[in-house]
Every structure is written in structure tokens, then in C-alpha cells.
Design an enzyme around this catalytic site. Structure first.
Site, PDB file in Angstrom:
ATOM      1  N   CYS A   1     -73.942  21.714   6.275  1.00 40.11           N
ATOM      2  CA  CYS A   1     -73.308  23.012   6.464  1.00 40.11           C
ATOM      3  C   CYS A   1     -73.872  23.783   7.640  1.00 40.11           C
ATOM      4  CB  CYS A   1     -73.478  23.883   5.210  1.00 40.11           C
ATOM      5  SG  CYS A   1     -72.793  23.157   3.723  1.00 40.11           S
TER       6      CYS A   1
ATOM      7  N   GLY B   1     -69.853  21.342   9.989  1.00 39.02           N
ATOM      8  CA  GLY B   1     -69.033  21.125   8.796  1.00 39.02           C
ATOM      9  C   GLY B   1     -67.587  21.424   9.085  1.00 39.02           C
TER      10      GLY B   1
ATOM     11  N   ASN C   1     -77.290  25.768   3.282  1.00 40.66           N
ATOM     12  CA  ASN C   1     -77.356  24.519   4.032  1.00 40.66           C
ATOM     13  C   ASN C   1     -78.515  23.706   3.478  1.00 40.66           C
ATOM     14  OD1 ASN C   1     -77.212  22.490   6.006  1.00 40.66           O
ATOM     15  ND2 ASN C   1     -78.572  23.608   7.370  1.00 40.66           N
ATOM     16  N   GLY C   2     -78.224  22.481   3.018  1.00 41.11           N
ATOM     17  CA  GLY C   2     -79.259  21.616   2.480  1.00 41.11           C
ATOM     18  C   GLY C   2     -78.846  21.004   1.161  1.00 41.11           C
TER      19      GLY C   2
ATOM     20  N   TYR D   1     -79.269  14.825  16.775  1.00 42.92           N
ATOM     21  CA  TYR D   1     -77.817  14.699  16.596  1.00 42.92           C
ATOM     22  C   TYR D   1     -77.110  15.957  16.111  1.00 42.92           C
ATOM     23  CZ  TYR D   1     -73.329  13.110  14.764  1.00 42.92           C
ATOM     24  OH  TYR D   1     -71.998  12.972  14.495  1.00 42.92           O
TER      25      TYR D   1
ATOM     26  N   SER E   1     -73.790  13.313  21.688  1.00 41.21           N
ATOM     27  CA  SER E   1     -75.178  13.676  21.452  1.00 41.21           C
ATOM     28  C   SER E   1     -76.161  12.872  22.290  1.00 41.21           C
ATOM     29  CB  SER E   1     -75.519  13.528  19.963  1.00 41.21           C
ATOM     30  OG  SER E   1     -75.201  12.227  19.512  1.00 41.21           O
TER      31      SER E   1
ATOM     32  N   ASP F   1     -77.425   5.313  22.313  1.00 46.44           N
ATOM     33  CA  ASP F   1     -76.943   6.112  21.185  1.00 46.44           C
ATOM     34  C   ASP F   1     -78.154   6.696  20.481  1.00 46.44           C
ATOM     35  OD1 ASP F   1     -75.225   7.331  19.458  1.00 46.44           O
ATOM     36  OD2 ASP F   1     -74.327   5.506  18.656  1.00 46.44           O
ATOM     37  N   ASP F   2     -77.923   7.710  19.637  1.00 42.59           N
ATOM     38  CA  ASP F   2     -79.048   8.371  18.983  1.00 42.59           C
ATOM     39  C   ASP F   2     -79.523   7.647  17.734  1.00 42.59           C
ATOM     40  OD1 ASP F   2     -77.196   9.496  16.837  1.00 42.59           O
ATOM     41  OD2 ASP F   2     -76.411  10.448  18.631  1.00 42.59           O
TER      42      ASP F   2
ATOM     43  N   CYS G   1     -81.017   9.534   2.963  1.00 47.56           N
ATOM     44  CA  CYS G   1     -81.504  10.914   2.974  1.00 47.56           C
ATOM     45  C   CYS G   1     -81.071  11.595   1.681  1.00 47.56           C
ATOM     46  CB  CYS G   1     -80.946  11.662   4.176  1.00 47.56           C
ATOM     47  SG  CYS G   1     -81.359  13.424   4.177  1.00 47.56           S
TER      48      CYS G   1
ATOM     49  N   CYS H   1     -89.662  15.587   8.886  1.00 50.33           N
ATOM     50  CA  CYS H   1     -89.139  14.764   7.806  1.00 50.33           C
ATOM     51  C   CYS H   1     -88.556  13.506   8.437  1.00 50.33           C
ATOM     52  CB  CYS H   1     -88.054  15.496   7.020  1.00 50.33           C
ATOM     53  SG  CYS H   1     -87.358  14.478   5.681  1.00 50.33           S
TER      54      CYS H   1
ATOM     55  N   CYS I   1     -85.992   8.909   6.035  1.00 54.29           N
ATOM     56  CA  CYS I   1     -84.983   7.858   6.223  1.00 54.29           C
ATOM     57  C   CYS I   1     -85.502   6.737   7.121  1.00 54.29           C
ATOM     58  CB  CYS I   1     -83.695   8.440   6.789  1.00 54.29           C
ATOM     59  SG  CYS I   1     -83.898   9.270   8.381  1.00 54.29           S
TER      60      CYS I   1
END
Length: 467
Positions: free
Chosen positions: A9, A38, A112-113, A255, A296, A358-359, A395, A446, A449
Site C-alpha cells: 500500500c 497499489g 502499509n505492511g 524496486y 526500476s 534487473d533488480d 516475505c 530486512c 527473503c
């Protein structure tokens, strides 16, 4: 970037020092710049003289709101939200801002989260007699605040008490009885920033929202900060219990955020340039041309070109009018969807040794299609460079990512992945290179992932569902 990797979000809150000023059109402007965060739904809540007006609907910001509607939902303080669903279905009842009313409190919230213990909290609140109208985390948080308020009759302490029970990632903007609050979780996983001019004070997920409203970026909210903007426009800061370190989401830099944003007081564009420079140091491939997977990866690709001397060119052109991504039932359909989103420039690629940057790679389906497109356009060699290490785990904090069994990097060597994608070589940025590019300590990122080492407890039912 894989279409399966989506952030949850974008949020914004605005307080006008002038009660006669309507903030709804300004919130609209801010949400428009946050649309990349979003595309499923949008909503605005505004408050004036004790009354709250809220409108939410499915669709893009421009589809949900028009001038007549913005004139109706007017007030001098409000919040807004654009949503991509992770917890809770993509449906009207799950649109935000979420509003809860009692005899004493009117709460409107945008989030958001992802709260990883939301199921447990929902069950506890249901046992206490709370009815749920949605399947979102936002309603859980609202009910938690109401339950805490029953105990202490103090709004600030109720917010603190609710937050102390939350595990996971959350940046929040809340309207409670006309007072604007902004909250960032103690690990600072999701971004949140403060902007201001002589007319407004604003909180937003990204600083680009301030640019659209001609506000000055002031600072990033601290991890664990509660910022209260009262009826006089005064800003008062409080703190939740501190963690030993932060856990900023590394994908915000790579990203999710727009390159013209500032996240955690760092320029996203500068971080992506650093990624490209680091890729050049680690993997100076011998090639004729270097291209980006738009958009990105463009800054990283420019930096790689500058460092290596390999000419940069637009070998892939993005179609900016495709709109939202649809779930395609077959691989053939997904390949067609990628081709709708971007096309090759044969003149750039034909007979060339190509580096494509690419990212990240998630499932690998998009990368595989892109590599085939490059070869069909005549590329003699295709070397793929990725701006982060291998993604090996899901994630749980607000990114809609593939399950572990779908991740292409799980239990495969880089050479095996390269063969599966069909490129001549494949290189991932090292963890050390990623941390250096972002310019922070690894313990303050963090990277769950990438490592399967998460900054919070993950409830067994969530972990089991992904393994």
C-alpha cells in the site's frame, strides 16, 4: 522485475492549518503520485467539525475520484490510501481507509505492511465480542485500539497498547476524533516521512507525494515513532519501546519506491546508482551493449555503463498503458502478458553481446520470456545481472511474493538457474555489495527473503503454509 512481487500500500495524511481549506484534493494529488504502491483500490477520509466523510472503491485513484466527489468529502484534516492486497481479499469491504465509530471515538486508518500475528489477535478480539466486517489487518488494529481505550480512556496510551501487541510491519496514518497520528513500527520496516509548508503538514509513504503538493521534505519518521498532529497543527513525537536495531525493507530501495523518493533519509536514485556501480565492480562482463529491464533497473544500468564503458541503450521499451497485471492461467498467457508490457528494439540488439540488468528474479517466468525476446531480436549473447542476491524465501511483511516452492533460486546453483532461464551467464549482486550500495549496516535491513533469517517471530501457521 517479476509481476508477482508487489508491495501492499501507499498512505498519506494531511493537516491544514487553515480550517477553511479542503484537503481532499491535495490527498488525491498525493495518492496519485503513490499509485505505483497499489492499484487495486483507493480511498480518502476527511474530517471537519466532528464529522467524517469517507469514500473508497475498487480501481485506480483517477477511476475512484472526480472533482464533484472531492468537493463533497471535504475537511481540513484527512488521510488516504492506495491498496495492493496481501492480507485480505481484493474486495470492496477490504478497501481503506477503514473507519470505526463508537460513542466516544471515530477512527479512520490507512495501513502499509502486514501484521504476522493478525490471525491470533483477530481470534482474541472475536472472543471479546468484536465483529469483523473485513479480512484486513486494519480492522484488527482498530479493534485493538478500541479495546485498549476501554481500559484507560486515553487515546495515546491506547495506541501504544495496541502497537505493543502487533508483530510485523506497519506504517499507519490515523484520524482519531479529528487528530492526525502517524506511526511507524519499532523495526522501521515500511517507510514513512514528514513534509510541510506554510499551509499544510503531511505524512506519506514516499517523499514524491510532497513534491506534488509543493511541500518541503523534513525527515523520515523514526522506527517506533508515534507522531501526533493536534488541532493546532503542533507536532508532538512519542516513542514505542525500542528494538536493538532496525529492519528496513531492502526492496524499498531496489524496486518499490520511486527513484525520485527519499527513503530513510537516503536517495533511492543514489542507492540504485550504487547498485549498478557495485555490479560493475563484481561482474565486468565483456559485451557490446547494456540494457535495463524498465523501469526500476534503469539507474543501476546507467551506472554500470558508466563504470564499464559499455554503451547503454534502450533495448526494452515499456508499454505504459497496459494497466494492472492480470493473473494468467497458462505459461503461454503469461508470456503474452510480458510482451504486452514491453517490446524489444531489434536495431539495438541484433548481432550484439547484450548485458541485461534487473533488480531481482522471483519465479523466473518474466526473466525467461525477456531473454527469449532478446534472442528473437537477434542478440548473439545474453548476460543477465541482478541487483540483489538470490530470493530463497517468502516475505511475510507485506510483499505478495511466490511461495517457497515457486522461487526459482531455491535449491539451485546459479549455473542451473542460468540454464533454466536460457541466458549465457547469470550474476547476482553479493550480499556485501547490496549492503554497501544501500549504505547501512546489514543488521538494519530486512533481508529475510534472501537469508530466511527474519527480524520477527513468524507464526507456525504462516511458515507451514509457505513450505
Amino acid at each position: 522485475m517479476q509481476s508477482s512481487l508487489q508491495d501492499k500500500c501507499g498512505i498519506i495524511g494531511i493537516y491544514s492549518y487553515d480550517e477553511s481549506v479542503d484537503v481532499s484534493s491535495w490527498i488525491y494529488s498525493g495518492l496519485y503520485t503513490l499509485q505505483h504502491r497499489g492499484q487495486e483500490s483507493a480511498g480518502i477520509s476527511v474530517m471537519r467539525h466532528g464529522f467524517i466523510n469517507t469514500h473508497v472503491d475498487m480501481g485506480l485513484v483517477s477511476e475512484v475520484f472526480n472533482k464533484d466527489l472531492l468537493d463533497i468529502i471535504n475537511g481540513n484534516v484527512g488521510i488516504g490510501h492506495v491498496r495492493y492486497s496481501t492480507t485480505g481479499d481484493s474486495s470492496l469491504e477490504n478497501c481503506s481507509p477503514f473507519v470505526e465509530k463508537t460513542d466516544e471515538l471515530i477512527i479512520s486508518m490507512a495501513h502499509n505492511g502486514d501484521i504476522v500475528n493478525s490471525k491470533q489477535l483477530r481470534n482474541e478480539l472475536t472472543e471479546l465480542g468484536y465483529d469483523f466486517k473485513s479480512s484486513t489487518d486494519s480492522e484488527v488494529i482498530c479493534h485493538l485500539i478500541l479495546e485498549e481505550y476501554k481500559k484507560n480512556q486515553d487515546i495515546l496510551e491506547s495506541i501504544k497498547g495496541a502497537c505493543n501487541k502487533l508483530i510485523g510491519s506497519y506504517s499507519l496514518v490515523l484520524l482519531i476524533n479529528g487528530i492526525l497520528y502517524a506511526i511507524r513500527d519499532p523495526l522501521g520496516m515500511k517507510p514513512l516521512s514528514l513534509g510541510r509548508n506554510k499551509r499544510f503538514v503531511s505524512i506519506a509513504s514516499e517523499t514524491v507525494a510532497f513534491d506534488s503538493m509543493n511541500l518541503e521534505y523534513i525527515r523520515s519518521l523514526e522506527a517506533g515513532e508515534i507522531l501526533k498532529i493536534d488541532e493546532n497543527g503542533d507536532e508532538i513525537s512519542y516513542s514505542l519501546p525500542k528494538e536493538s536495531h532496525e529492519a528496513n525493507c531492502m526492496f524499498e530501495y531496489l524496486y518499490f519506491s520511486r527513484p525520485d523518493s527519499i527513503i530513510n533519509n537516503k536517495s533511492v536514485y543514489d542507492v540504485r546508482l550504487s547498485v549498478g556501480k557495485q555490479l560493475a565492480e563484481e561482474y565486468p562482463v565483456d559485451a557490446d551493449v547494456v540494457i535495463a529491464v524498465p523501469d526500476s533497473a534503469i539507474p543501476a544500468t546507467l551506472a554500470y555503463s558508466r563504470e564499464t564503458g559499455i554503451p547503454y541503450a534502450e533495448g526494452l521499451i515499456k508499454n505504459r498503458y497496459v494497466g494492472r497485471t492480470f493473473i494468467m492461467p497458462t505459461q503461454e498467457d503469461r508470456d503474452i502478458a510480458v510482451k504486452l508490457k514491453m517490446n524489444t528494439v531489434k536495431q539495438v540488439l541484433d548481432g550484439k553481446r547484450v548485458v541485461v540488468i534487473d533488480d531481482s528474479i522471483v519465479r523466473g517466468t518474466t526473466s525467461r520470456t525477456i531473454i527469449k525476446m532478446l534472442r528473437d531480436a537477434g542478440a548473439k549473447e545474453v548476460h543477465m545481472l541482478i541487483g540483489c542476491p538470490q530470493i530463497i524465501s517468502p516475505c511475510y511483511y507485506g510483499i505478495a511474493m511466490a511461495t517457497k516452492e515457486e522461487l526459482i533460486a531455491v535449491d539451485k546453483t546459479t549455473e542451473e538457474i542460468s540454464n533454466e532461464l536460457g541466458c549465457d551467464s547469470l550474476y547476482y549482486l553479493s550480499m556485501e555489495g547490496l549492503v554497501k550500495s544501500i549504505g547501512t549496516d546489514r543488521e538494519n535491513l530486512c533481508v529475510g527473503c534472501l537469508t530466511e533469517e527474519y527480524p520477527t517471530i513468524i507464526p507456525p501457521e504462516l511458515y507451514d503454509n509457505e513450505n
